[in-house]
Design an enzyme around this catalytic site. Structure first.
Site, PDB file in Angstrom:
ATOM      1  N   ASP A   1       0.486  -1.323   0.410  1.00  0.00           N
ATOM      2  CA  ASP A   1      -0.193   0.117  -0.155  1.00  0.00           C
ATOM      3  C   ASP A   1       0.347   0.865  -0.105  1.00  0.00           C
ATOM      4  O   ASP A   1       0.686   1.792   0.899  1.00  0.00           O
ATOM      5  CB  ASP A   1      -0.586  -0.246   1.516  1.00  0.00           C
TER       6      ASP A   1
ATOM      7  N   GLU B   1     -11.155   0.634  -2.519  1.00  0.00           N
ATOM      8  CA  GLU B   1     -10.905   1.549  -1.491  1.00  0.00           C
ATOM      9  C   GLU B   1      -9.690   1.910  -2.182  1.00  0.00           C
ATOM     10  O   GLU B   1      -9.581   2.492  -2.832  1.00  0.00           O
ATOM     11  CB  GLU B   1     -10.217   0.171  -0.857  1.00  0.00           C
TER      12      GLU B   1
END
Length: 508
Positions: free
Chosen positions: A25, A194
């Site tokens: 991420d 997301e």
């Protein structure tokens, strides 16, 4: 020292991934001619790694922003897939800022004047379950500040939507109750939306956010003239004809030369989420175009930037002065007494007494680092200096399944080389090979990792290197790649159980 994975091809081009380890991420920010990157660290401490580059290809690890996870008591034991999820890194009002969502507690933020710190204590900006993937924006056009975050259905029952807030410029207060600004259920074919990253560009509010799942999805872009929407959407990066599955969330950065680039991850099983760099341009309608017409590139021209030596985050460690380098993290918040200070080289670890000594997944005092490449060999010297029956220490590959090789003191007082493993569903380890004598109480341990994270174990106890046990296939945890680990442990009891010393840790 030449990195075990080299992204810079030395001729003005690079190959993907630019970071071949589990920097999950990723988010990136440009400050002057420097680029900084952070990534998820989940339940490991210290958390929030900080990487630096001058060209977006060659990276070094310069520190961590989070010394201990909060609430501290919740991370006294390993919580491998919890903790720090999907941080965002920004620079505004003369400070660096990192926001992240802890799925069990809420949205936190910290800040610092300098990237190497000191960083402020974590501030809980928004409490709640399932609040993840938080990203701030300081809008220099209006002076306003904003926050966007996603949702984890496992905690909140909500998913596939993005919530936006107005925020005070000091990042400490939200100024409204929050509004759903993008509802993925209203977009045909979109699911598991997301990882939003919020930007202002060309008069638009932009949200770059993936959907479709970590291993099978795509990278989306949303834009609106107003922060609250409505937003229009487009897929801007997808696997297409390439072998890059995902491709999943990351961050956009503009270089001092005016070029745009996008860093994102690709999920690769036991190797975790490796980082790719994509060129980025804008089409005639003002939408971003990533990679090669929306598909990931395997090789490309490097960004126009100052020359930088070939570099990758450190792996090797001689443990000078008995201290370990920045590349290491504990599997939970550290406690005093896990290591012993001394004047020489080598990492001296106490054999910590614990009832969980036969399941490395439950030990908080395992010192870990990421698998650094698809193929590599790791070696370390070990000396067991404990007279305690049952004391053990070793080198591990740690995931949902684990395997380790090392030394153990027997009930008869002898030290033996042992090699053990446990499958994902097993609650305790078992022998991968018969124990063999280690009369000097020392060994040179070695693990060869080949494609597919297939691990072959070896050890030299004084009579030359010898293979041990069958091939072990490393496995990830949920969201987290497998790890290399060093540990020392002993059965429950009173008083000191002695120490183990690791030296000359090398990865080639």
């Amino acid at each position: 020292m030449t990195p075990v994975h080299r992204a810079d091809l030395g001729d003005g081009t690079y190959r993907n991934p630019v970071l071949a380890a589990d920097w999950s991420d990723p988010d990136v920010v440009a400050v002057g001619e420097d680029f900084y990157l952070t990534a998820s660290s989940f339940g490991r401490a210290p958390g929030l790694p900080l990487l630096h580059s001058r060209d977006l290809v060659n990276w070094s690890l310069v520190g961590h922003a989070l010394e201990r996870l909060e609430p501290a008591a919740d991370f006294a034991a390993p919580r491998h897939d919890k903790g720090v999820w999907a941080p965002s890194l920004r620079h505004a009002d003369g400070r660096f800022w990192i926001f992240w969502g802890d799925p069990d507690h809420g949205v936190y933020q910290i800040s610092a004047e300098h990237v190497r710190g000191p960083w402020t204590a974590p501030h809980l900006l928004k409490a709640g379950k399932g609040l993840i993937d938080a990203c701030p924006l300081w809008d220099e056009e209006t002076g306003e500040a904003y926050l966007v975050h996603a949702w984890a259905k496992s905690r909140s029952g909500v998913k596939n939507r993005l919530t936006g807030h107005r925020m005070s410029r000091d990042g400490r207060t939200l100024l409204d109750e929050g509004t759903t600004i993008v509802d993925g259920d209203r977009i045909p074919g979109w699911f598991t939306l997301e990882g939003p990253k919020l930007y202002r560009h060309d008069g638009w509010f932009w949200i770059l956010a993936p959907a479709g799942g970590v291993e099978t999805g795509w990278q989306g872009a949303f834009r609106s003239r107003d922060f609250l929407g409505p937003y229009e959407e487009r897929i801007v990066l997808a696997q297409g004809r390439t072998e890059v599955n995902g491709p999943h969330q990351g961050g956009w950065v503009r270089t001092p030369a005016g070029e745009d680039w996008f860093l994102h991850f690709q999920a690769r099983g036991a190797y975790g989420r490796v980082v790719h760099l994509q060129p980025m341009t804008w089409d005639d309608d003002g939408w971003p175009v990533m990679g090669d017409r929306g598909e990931p590139v395997a090789e490309h021209r490097k960004p126009a930037a100052p020359e930088q030596p070939v570099e990758a985050p450190a792996t090797d460690d001689a443990f000078p002065g008995g201290r370990f380098g920045r590349q290491w993290q504990w599997t939970a918040n550290p406690r005093p007494g896990w290591t012993v200070e001394h004047g020489g080289d080598g990492l001296r670890m106490n054999c910590v007494r614990t009832g969980d000594a036969h399941d490395l997944r439950l030990l908080p005092h395992v010192l870990t680092q990421r698998l650094p490449a698809e193929e590599f060999t790791v070696e370390v010297d070990l000396a067991l200096e404990s007279a305690e029956p049952g004391a053990r220490a070793g080198l591990a590959v740690l995931g949902d399944a684990f395997s380790w090789i090392g030394l153990e003191r027997g009930d008869d007082g002898a030290v033996r080389l042992v090699h053990r493993f446990a499958e994902p569903v097993a609650e305790a380890e078992r022998d991968a090979a018969p124990p063999r004598p280690a009369p000097r109480g020392r060994a040179r341990l070695r693990i060869e990792v080949s494609a597919g994270a297939r691990c072959r174990f070896q050890a030299d106890t004084g009579d030359g290197p010898r293979p041990s046990g069958p091939v072990f296939a490393a496995t990830p945890w949920r969201w987290v790649g497998a790890l290399l680990g060093l540990f020392a442990a002993a059965p429950p009891g009173r008083g000191s159980a002695g120490t183990a010393t690791f030296a000359d840790f090398r990865v080639v």
